[in-house]
Write a protein that holds these residues in place. Sequence first.
Motif, PDB file in Angstrom:
ATOM      1  N   ALA A   1      29.696  34.695  39.646  1.00  0.00           N
ATOM      2  CA  ALA A   1      29.924  33.903  38.433  1.00  0.00           C
ATOM      3  C   ALA A   1      30.627  32.589  38.759  1.00  0.00           C
ATOM      4  O   ALA A   1      30.343  31.547  38.156  1.00  0.00           O
ATOM      5  N   ARG A   2      31.555  32.632  39.714  1.00  0.00           N
ATOM      6  CA  ARG A   2      32.287  31.415  40.071  1.00  0.00           C
ATOM      7  C   ARG A   2      31.439  30.508  40.960  1.00  0.00           C
ATOM      8  O   ARG A   2      31.561  29.277  40.891  1.00  0.00           O
ATOM      9  N   ILE A   3      30.597  31.099  41.810  1.00  0.00           N
ATOM     10  CA  ILE A   3      29.661  30.300  42.604  1.00  0.00           C
ATOM     11  C   ILE A   3      28.723  29.532  41.664  1.00  0.00           C
ATOM     12  O   ILE A   3      28.482  28.333  41.827  1.00  0.00           O
ATOM     13  N   TYR A   4      28.203  30.233  40.677  1.00  0.00           N
ATOM     14  CA  TYR A   4      27.302  29.626  39.689  1.00  0.00           C
ATOM     15  C   TYR A   4      28.029  28.535  38.908  1.00  0.00           C
ATOM     16  O   TYR A   4      27.463  27.457  38.643  1.00  0.00           O
ATOM     17  N   ASP A   5      29.273  28.786  38.558  1.00  0.00           N
ATOM     18  CA  ASP A   5      30.089  27.788  37.859  1.00  0.00           C
ATOM     19  C   ASP A   5      30.204  26.510  38.696  1.00  0.00           C
ATOM     20  O   ASP A   5      30.101  25.397  38.166  1.00  0.00           O
TER      21      ASP A   5
ATOM     22  N   ASP B   1      36.099  26.314  37.208  1.00  0.00           N
ATOM     23  CA  ASP B   1      36.685  27.650  37.247  1.00  0.00           C
ATOM     24  C   ASP B   1      36.191  28.402  38.484  1.00  0.00           C
ATOM     25  O   ASP B   1      35.470  29.401  38.395  1.00  0.00           O
ATOM     26  N   ASN B   2      36.586  27.896  39.648  1.00  0.00           N
ATOM     27  CA  ASN B   2      36.193  28.505  40.902  1.00  0.00           C
ATOM     28  C   ASN B   2      37.269  28.236  41.944  1.00  0.00           C
ATOM     29  O   ASN B   2      38.113  27.343  41.777  1.00  0.00           O
ATOM     30  N   PHE B   3      37.230  29.028  43.012  1.00  0.00           N
ATOM     31  CA  PHE B   3      38.224  28.917  44.069  1.00  0.00           C
ATOM     32  C   PHE B   3      37.572  28.384  45.345  1.00  0.00           C
ATOM     33  O   PHE B   3      36.349  28.251  45.434  1.00  0.00           O
ATOM     34  N   GLU B   4      38.397  28.118  46.335  1.00  0.00           N
ATOM     35  CA  GLU B   4      37.888  27.580  47.589  1.00  0.00           C
ATOM     36  C   GLU B   4      36.860  28.516  48.219  1.00  0.00           C
ATOM     37  O   GLU B   4      35.847  28.066  48.774  1.00  0.00           O
ATOM     38  N   SER B   5      37.098  29.818  48.141  1.00  0.00           N
ATOM     39  CA  SER B   5      36.140  30.764  48.712  1.00  0.00           C
ATOM     40  C   SER B   5      34.782  30.652  48.021  1.00  0.00           C
ATOM     41  O   SER B   5      33.724  30.749  48.672  1.00  0.00           O
TER      42      SER B   5
ATOM     43  N   ALA C   1      30.052  38.450  49.631  1.00  0.00           N
ATOM     44  CA  ALA C   1      30.838  38.208  48.416  1.00  0.00           C
ATOM     45  C   ALA C   1      31.075  39.540  47.706  1.00  0.00           C
ATOM     46  O   ALA C   1      30.954  40.603  48.296  1.00  0.00           O
ATOM     47  N   SER C   2      31.415  39.466  46.440  1.00  0.00           N
ATOM     48  CA  SER C   2      31.767  40.677  45.697  1.00  0.00           C
ATOM     49  C   SER C   2      30.571  41.285  44.985  1.00  0.00           C
ATOM     50  O   SER C   2      30.733  42.120  44.095  1.00  0.00           O
ATOM     51  N   ALA C   3      29.361  40.868  45.345  1.00  0.00           N
ATOM     52  CA  ALA C   3      28.168  41.443  44.740  1.00  0.00           C
ATOM     53  C   ALA C   3      27.031  41.406  45.750  1.00  0.00           C
ATOM     54  O   ALA C   3      26.994  40.554  46.635  1.00  0.00           O
TER      55      ALA C   3
END
Length: 270
Positions: free
Chosen positions: A22-26, A33-37, A217-219
């Motif tokens: 979700a954050r990659i897509y963001d 709304d995403n982090f460095e990873s 990643a987490s998925a």
Amino acid sequence: MPQERDPHLPLTEINPAVPHPARIYDYWLGGKDNFESDRMAAEQVIAAVPEVRETARENRAFLGRAVRHIVAGGVTQFLDIGTGIPTQGNTHEVAQAADPAARIVYVDNDPMVMAHARALMSSTDEGATTFIQADLREPDSILTHPRLLDTIDLDRPIAILLVAIMMFVKDSEQPYDLVKRIADAAAPGSYLVVSHVSSDLLTPEAMERTLGVYNRASATMTMRTREEIIRLFDGFELVEPGVEKVHGWRPEGPIPDRPTAVYAGVGRKR
């Protein structure tokens, strides 16, 4: 009023060190709304599939076109599963712009999406919007949820949105059975909207590199062929032009002359 946590679901912590779809897509959509990873993972996919950022935006545009088509067809109840982090052109914004009385239930299992649920709670006075923290892999927890039953009437047609989510359901998790379980609860005349990354549209190298990023990643991502994606519409009559490349489904302007890795389609329940 803040959205309460569903007591039937375990607490899940947000881990900034582990990239999340979700954050990659963001990030691809230009969100913050995403982090460095997530940004690192997103750039790794861009290196393998340079058009992915544009494809993400085209997928968002497809969502808008599909929602407008469905409202024009007289259906104003939406079940949006795998909502993702709020951005421009959310389902309720598009639907209620076309019909202020539209009613939307958002579903996601991501705690970061939950943290942003307030952004999804706005609604017209005539319509309604709500959010459920639940998992597509447990459809009964969605279909029997009090907030869903308070918001939409399952005895009337609804639109089931599975936009860029089914590729995160593994074959071992019975994706076709999950879609059928949800579709069986919908009245005749309901719609199903799907977009899905396809192995038909990527080179073996690009597919391997993309899957590698997500599997770290987490998925876990499962790419499917066009024929496998069409199978998700079992029991539905495909709306013209059928399952098509995402930017080619009822385009509202010239189709961009660039590749895409996503197929998309809309079906109407017989």
